[in-house]
Design a protein around this motif. Structure first.
Motif, PDB file in Angstrom:
ATOM      1  N   LEU A  13       0.829  -1.208   0.000  1.00  0.00           N
ATOM      2  CA  LEU A  13       0.000   0.000   0.000  1.00  0.00           C
ATOM      3  C   LEU A  13       0.864   1.258   0.000  1.00  0.00           C
ATOM      4  CD1 LEU A  13      -2.963  -0.868   2.400  1.00  0.00           C
ATOM      5  CD2 LEU A  13      -2.923  -0.869  -0.103  1.00  0.00           C
ATOM      6  N   THR A  14       1.918   1.258   0.788  1.00  0.00           N
ATOM      7  CA  THR A  14       2.816   2.408   0.816  1.00  0.00           C
ATOM      8  C   THR A  14       3.575   2.513  -0.493  1.00  0.00           C
ATOM      9  OG1 THR A  14       3.033   2.296   3.208  1.00  0.00           O
ATOM     10  CG2 THR A  14       4.787   3.450   2.008  1.00  0.00           C
ATOM     11  N   LEU A  15       4.055   1.395  -0.968  1.00  0.00           N
ATOM     12  CA  LEU A  15       4.798   1.366  -2.231  1.00  0.00           C
ATOM     13  C   LEU A  15       3.942   1.946  -3.356  1.00  0.00           C
ATOM     14  CD1 LEU A  15       7.480   0.375  -3.471  1.00  0.00           C
ATOM     15  CD2 LEU A  15       6.373  -1.811  -3.877  1.00  0.00           C
ATOM     16  N   ARG A  16       2.688   1.548  -3.397  1.00  0.00           N
ATOM     17  CA  ARG A  16       1.770   2.029  -4.436  1.00  0.00           C
ATOM     18  C   ARG A  16       1.633   3.550  -4.390  1.00  0.00           C
ATOM     19  NH1 ARG A  16      -4.011   1.401  -3.355  1.00  0.00           N
ATOM     20  NH2 ARG A  16      -4.686   3.200  -4.479  1.00  0.00           N
ATOM     21  N   SER A  17       1.451   4.099  -3.197  1.00  0.00           N
ATOM     22  CA  SER A  17       1.260   5.545  -3.107  1.00  0.00           C
ATOM     23  C   SER A  17       2.540   6.311  -3.433  1.00  0.00           C
ATOM     24  CB  SER A  17       0.718   5.944  -1.733  1.00  0.00           C
ATOM     25  OG  SER A  17       1.654   5.703  -0.727  1.00  0.00           O
ATOM     26  N   VAL A  18       3.693   5.782  -3.050  1.00  0.00           N
ATOM     27  CA  VAL A  18       4.956   6.462  -3.346  1.00  0.00           C
ATOM     28  C   VAL A  18       5.271   6.363  -4.836  1.00  0.00           C
ATOM     29  CG1 VAL A  18       7.436   6.534  -2.846  1.00  0.00           C
ATOM     30  CG2 VAL A  18       5.812   6.156  -0.996  1.00  0.00           C
ATOM     31  N   LEU A  19       5.024   5.217  -5.443  1.00  0.00           N
ATOM     32  CA  LEU A  19       5.228   5.081  -6.888  1.00  0.00           C
ATOM     33  C   LEU A  19       4.319   6.035  -7.658  1.00  0.00           C
ATOM     34  CD1 LEU A  19       5.552   1.202  -7.279  1.00  0.00           C
ATOM     35  CD2 LEU A  19       7.345   2.914  -7.727  1.00  0.00           C
ATOM     36  N   VAL A  65       8.096   8.401  -8.055  1.00  0.00           N
ATOM     37  CA  VAL A  65       9.398   7.966  -7.558  1.00  0.00           C
ATOM     38  C   VAL A  65       9.744   6.619  -8.189  1.00  0.00           C
ATOM     39  CG1 VAL A  65      10.643   7.310  -5.461  1.00  0.00           C
ATOM     40  CG2 VAL A  65       9.028   9.201  -5.402  1.00  0.00           C
ATOM     41  N   GLY A  66      11.007   6.375  -8.449  1.00  0.00           N
ATOM     42  CA  GLY A  66      11.443   5.096  -8.993  1.00  0.00           C
ATOM     43  C   GLY A  66      11.211   3.956  -8.003  1.00  0.00           C
ATOM     44  N   PHE A  67      11.149   2.722  -8.523  1.00  0.00           N
ATOM     45  CA  PHE A  67      10.816   1.569  -7.691  1.00  0.00           C
ATOM     46  C   PHE A  67      11.807   1.374  -6.548  1.00  0.00           C
ATOM     47  CE2 PHE A  67      11.005  -2.858  -6.406  1.00  0.00           C
ATOM     48  CZ  PHE A  67       9.670  -3.090  -6.103  1.00  0.00           C
ATOM     49  N   LYS A  68      13.092   1.476  -6.831  1.00  0.00           N
ATOM     50  CA  LYS A  68      14.107   1.221  -5.793  1.00  0.00           C
ATOM     51  C   LYS A  68      13.948   2.204  -4.626  1.00  0.00           C
ATOM     52  CE  LYS A  68      19.115   0.631  -5.310  1.00  0.00           C
ATOM     53  NZ  LYS A  68      20.404   0.680  -6.008  1.00  0.00           N
ATOM     54  N   THR A  69      13.792   3.468  -4.934  1.00  0.00           N
ATOM     55  CA  THR A  69      13.598   4.473  -3.879  1.00  0.00           C
ATOM     56  C   THR A  69      12.269   4.253  -3.175  1.00  0.00           C
ATOM     57  OG1 THR A  69      14.973   6.073  -5.043  1.00  0.00           O
ATOM     58  CG2 THR A  69      13.430   6.949  -3.408  1.00  0.00           C
ATOM     59  N   ALA A  70      11.217   3.966  -3.941  1.00  0.00           N
ATOM     60  CA  ALA A  70       9.895   3.740  -3.346  1.00  0.00           C
ATOM     61  C   ALA A  70       9.921   2.547  -2.396  1.00  0.00           C
ATOM     62  CB  ALA A  70       8.848   3.520  -4.444  1.00  0.00           C
ATOM     63  N   PHE A  71      10.642   1.500  -2.776  1.00  0.00           N
ATOM     64  CA  PHE A  71      10.755   0.324  -1.921  1.00  0.00           C
ATOM     65  C   PHE A  71      11.475   0.682  -0.622  1.00  0.00           C
ATOM     66  CE2 PHE A  71      12.788  -3.709  -0.625  1.00  0.00           C
ATOM     67  CZ  PHE A  71      11.640  -4.483  -0.488  1.00  0.00           C
ATOM     68  N   ARG A  72      12.543   1.455  -0.714  1.00  0.00           N
ATOM     69  CA  ARG A  72      13.273   1.881   0.479  1.00  0.00           C
ATOM     70  C   ARG A  72      12.396   2.764   1.377  1.00  0.00           C
ATOM     71  NH1 ARG A  72      19.084   3.288  -2.303  1.00  0.00           N
ATOM     72  NH2 ARG A  72      19.838   1.150  -2.391  1.00  0.00           N
ATOM     73  N   VAL A  73      11.609   3.627   0.770  1.00  0.00           N
ATOM     74  CA  VAL A  73      10.694   4.477   1.536  1.00  0.00           C
ATOM     75  C   VAL A  73       9.679   3.616   2.279  1.00  0.00           C
ATOM     76  CG1 VAL A  73       8.821   6.180   1.344  1.00  0.00           C
ATOM     77  CG2 VAL A  73      10.973   6.533   0.109  1.00  0.00           C
ATOM     78  N   ALA A  74       9.111   2.622   1.589  1.00  0.00           N
ATOM     79  CA  ALA A  74       8.134   1.727   2.224  1.00  0.00           C
ATOM     80  C   ALA A  74       8.756   0.980   3.398  1.00  0.00           C
ATOM     81  CB  ALA A  74       7.564   0.749   1.196  1.00  0.00           C
ATOM     82  N   LEU A  75       9.967   0.492   3.220  1.00  0.00           N
ATOM     83  CA  LEU A  75      10.655  -0.198   4.322  1.00  0.00           C
ATOM     84  C   LEU A  75      10.881   0.741   5.502  1.00  0.00           C
ATOM     85  CD1 LEU A  75      13.372  -2.337   2.472  1.00  0.00           C
ATOM     86  CD2 LEU A  75      11.246  -3.148   3.496  1.00  0.00           C
TER      87      LEU A  75
END
Length: 166
Positions: free
Chosen positions: A76-82, A86-96
């Motif tokens: 859910l967080t990844l979806r909103s950040v993407l 934002v690129g996937f790698k950064t979005a994934f780090r943000v979600a974590l």
């Protein structure tokens, strides 16, 4: 008054807004917790339903529920950040960074309540105890996790990281 200072974490590559220590409202913390709870609840319920329907034992059912809670919580967080571009790698780090502690606390409390609730681990999908204990455990997890999120947001961590991308 709370001030935001944009920073860039060179170890993660995540641009964040850090907050000077200030007052974070309970409403803000509750909204962050509700967001986290939504993903956790989807995964937790799905895992419990799948494990129970397949007559798995308590341990594999619980492990599946926890894994799916993290997957859906992060998703859910990844979806909103993407969605913010934002690129996937950064979005994934943000979600974590945003969700790990919140989901971990929520899962610890949620599963702890289920394990300690008499007969809850033996309840079947057709039992009111299955659904009642699951709903109660998620509600208790929400109550316990909200102060954790308030504390993290007040220090520029947790969901404060996500807000830099909205």
């Amino acid at each position: 008054m709370e001030h935001e200072h944009p920073t860039h974490d060179t170890t993660t590559g995540i641009g964040t807004h850090t907050h000077t220590p200030g007052k974070v409202t309970w409403s803000t913390a509750a909204q962050a917790t509700l967001h986290c709870l939504t993903g956790c609840a989807i995964g937790e319920i799905l895992g419990m339903v799948i494990g129970t329907a397949l007559a798995w034992g308590n341990l594999p059912t619980t492990i599946l529920a926890i894994v799916l809670a993290f997957v859906f919580g992060y998703s859910l967080t990844l979806r909103s950040v993407l969605k913010a571009g934002v690129g996937f790698k950064t979005a994934f780090r943000v979600a974590l960074a945003a969700d790990t502690l919140s989901i971990a606390v929520m899962e610890l409390i949620d599963n702890g309540v289920i394990v300690l609730w008499p007969s809850a681990m033996d309840a079947q999908l057709s039992d009111a105890l299955f659904w009642g204990s699951l709903a109660a455990s998620l509600a208790i997890a929400f109550v316990v996790t909200t102060p954790v999120n308030r504390w993290m947001i007040g220090r520029g961590k947790g969901h404060a990281v996500v807000h830099a991308y909205h």
